[in-house]
Design a protein around this motif. Sequence first.
Motif, mmCIF file in Angstrom:
data_model
loop_
_atom_site.group_PDB
_atom_site.id
_atom_site.type_symbol
_atom_site.label_atom_id
_atom_site.label_comp_id
_atom_site.label_asym_id
_atom_site.label_seq_id
_atom_site.Cartn_x
_atom_site.Cartn_y
_atom_site.Cartn_z
ATOM 1 N N GLU A 1 -30.150 -0.175 -3.707
ATOM 2 C CA GLU A 1 -29.797 -0.350 -5.109
ATOM 3 C C GLU A 1 -29.232 -1.762 -5.244
ATOM 4 O O GLU A 1 -30.006 -2.718 -5.175
ATOM 5 C CB GLU A 1 -28.764 0.716 -5.573
ATOM 6 N N GLY B 1 -28.647 -2.423 -16.359
ATOM 7 C CA GLY B 1 -28.056 -2.898 -15.110
ATOM 8 C C GLY B 1 -29.057 -3.310 -14.052
ATOM 9 O O GLY B 1 -28.962 -2.884 -12.901
ATOM 10 N N ASP C 1 -27.686 -5.730 -19.796
ATOM 11 C CA ASP C 1 -27.705 -6.283 -18.435
ATOM 12 C C ASP C 1 -29.014 -6.031 -17.707
ATOM 13 O O ASP C 1 -29.028 -5.534 -16.576
ATOM 14 C CB ASP C 1 -26.577 -5.647 -17.607
ATOM 15 N N CYS D 1 -31.981 -2.390 -13.746
ATOM 16 C CA CYS D 1 -32.877 -1.285 -13.360
ATOM 17 C C CYS D 1 -33.906 -1.007 -14.448
ATOM 18 O O CYS D 1 -33.553 -0.949 -15.629
ATOM 19 C CB CYS D 1 -32.074 -0.017 -13.114
ATOM 20 N N TRP E 1 -17.690 -2.268 -15.880
ATOM 21 C CA TRP E 1 -19.058 -1.969 -16.305
ATOM 22 C C TRP E 1 -19.599 -0.761 -15.557
ATOM 23 O O TRP E 1 -19.349 -0.633 -14.354
ATOM 24 C CB TRP E 1 -19.966 -3.170 -16.020
ATOM 25 N N ASP F 1 -23.366 2.915 -3.993
ATOM 26 C CA ASP F 1 -23.327 1.648 -4.722
ATOM 27 C C ASP F 1 -21.983 1.578 -5.465
ATOM 28 O O ASP F 1 -21.398 2.609 -5.802
ATOM 29 C CB ASP F 1 -24.487 1.635 -5.740
HETATM 30 C C1 LIG Z 1 -27.973 -1.799 -9.133
HETATM 31 C C2 LIG Z 1 -26.554 -2.206 -9.549
HETATM 32 O O1 LIG Z 1 -25.728 -1.065 -9.635
HETATM 33 O O2 LIG Z 1 -25.968 -3.015 -8.543
HETATM 34 N N1 LIG Z 1 -26.611 -2.907 -10.807
HETATM 35 C C3 LIG Z 1 -25.384 -3.506 -11.281
HETATM 36 C C4 LIG Z 1 -25.519 -4.088 -12.684
HETATM 37 C C5 LIG Z 1 -24.244 -4.786 -13.121
HETATM 38 C C6 LIG Z 1 -24.323 -5.307 -14.520
HETATM 39 N N2 LIG Z 1 -23.125 -5.957 -14.929
#
Ligand SMILES: CC(O)(O)NCCCCN
Length: 550
Positions: free
Chosen positions: A306, A147, A96, A149, A207, A176
Amino acid sequence: KNNNFYHNVFAFSAPILLCLYYFFPVCKIEVPERLTVSHEALIKTGLADRCISVPVREATDADILLVHSEEYLEAVKKTPYMTLEDLQEFTLQYGDVYFHPNIYHCAKLAAGAALQLVDSVMTGKVRNGMALVRPPGHHSMRSAASGFCVFNNVAIAAQYAKQQYGVKRVLIVDWDVHHGQGVQYCFEDDPSVLYFSWHRYEHQKFWPQLKESDYNSVGKEKGAGFNINVPWNKVGMKNSDYLSVFCHILLPVAYEFSPDLVLVCAGFDSAIGDPEGEMCASPDIFAHLTHLLMNLAGGKLCAVLEGGYNLTSLPQSVCQTVQTLLGDPAPRPANLDGPCESALESLHCVRSAHRQYWSCLKHMTFIFTASSNNSLLLSPAELPTSDVTTKRIKLAEEEEDKLKKVEEEKNAEEEVWPEPPKRVAPAVRTALVLPNDVACPDGCKHVNTSQVCLLVLLQGCSDVSGFAQAVLGLLLPLGYEYDPSLVLLARTPDSGLCDSVWQQLTGLLQGIAQGHTLVLMQVRRRRRGGSISVYLLLHFWGGLDRWQVF
Ligand SMILES: CC(O)(O)NCCCCN
Ligand SMILES: [Zn+2]
């Protein structure tokens, strides 16, 4: 924020994105508009004018290596020069995450912005602040992106604060809706960083579907007790669920930890309307969460964006957070009706898992009787044994399966919520009523004594665990639920309240009643007739229809 940076990025990345889209999918929710709508909202509400804009810088290699490995950094460094095939190859090795030729530059700016914020707060240039950055950071690990990041902005900021400013204890609050496993892995054996995260979990079905995101991952070796995971095993969590966890887990432990700096992984996908979170907390809840954290670490708080993917609730949540950082009183909390059963289950599991590490949890007799509970206050009860908890979780699961379809139908409709209420603050925040023969200190405003009301005294705790028990576990949840129009607070010389507890008390309680607080300080003065003089610190504005007396 440096405006021409955005134009450059958009100008440069637009053609790249167009052809990339052709080759393989671009992320549909982690989009540039997240920053522009948030920034525009801050400008429109006048909040941006009340802030200073800190210039961004790129994080250096040394900054990034505080958290990430050499090999990972060297690999990411190559992405701007990769062919599209190589880029696709590189991206597919992670979960992701979406790489494009400009993301290395953006990721260095995101981490650098967090460090600039830490510098500004730690040098006293500002009291607190917020970094609106992309890409986010809390999922990225020592040698892996994840994710959306690339570099772990907040983890780097925590290590940087310790290295550059000798900070002994850092509290990281991750609100978050996803578990920041990257932050957890970075500090799980480090007792100088307390990591708190709540996240959608659904018994490991959501997830990133990690076993170590559950409540029983408490940290390792010396770090045991310094990693707090609050799993949300159902969607639809509301303001009451969030406030309960703050009052009954995070705040008592945070006061006992006594951080020198608070970093917030400020993801707003935990707000209503977000496609990822599917929660029901309203954007104004972030005003209360921010306010409650601002009383820690002498107010040194750095919030770093985030997630947050609903382009309506995201800017509203960002504005609620920034307005509270500016010191404006929080709005009246909307529809507080006590935590749901699933949240109570999680709350109990987390407290049981951490009881051995934190005295404030050891002595907290307020456990919950989930079936009968319908208030932010947790009623005292026998401590249920673990098989009771397991049985409850089974029940919760059956209940959950039964309601799942209903949830899906409900969430299928477009969520609608009222715009957060306008929050006004008068020019004069605090007035001091003094006997006529005493000069008014600078910064205060004289008030005609005929407007003064009467008060009741507070007797109570003077140590941290007593404070945690009485204020965080009882007074605060009660105050939020009662939702008064005024808080009356009084202190007598023999109240036994130490100054720091008193300071915390007046700070915390300003999150209630939109900051309407009347405080009576009774000071004995040597006079012939043994009379005493009374000072009243008046912090008060607007119309009143309900009073809360302490
Ligand atoms: C920064 C975040 O925590 O919102 N990223 C979420 C990624 C979700 C992937 N399915
Ligand atoms: Zn998220």
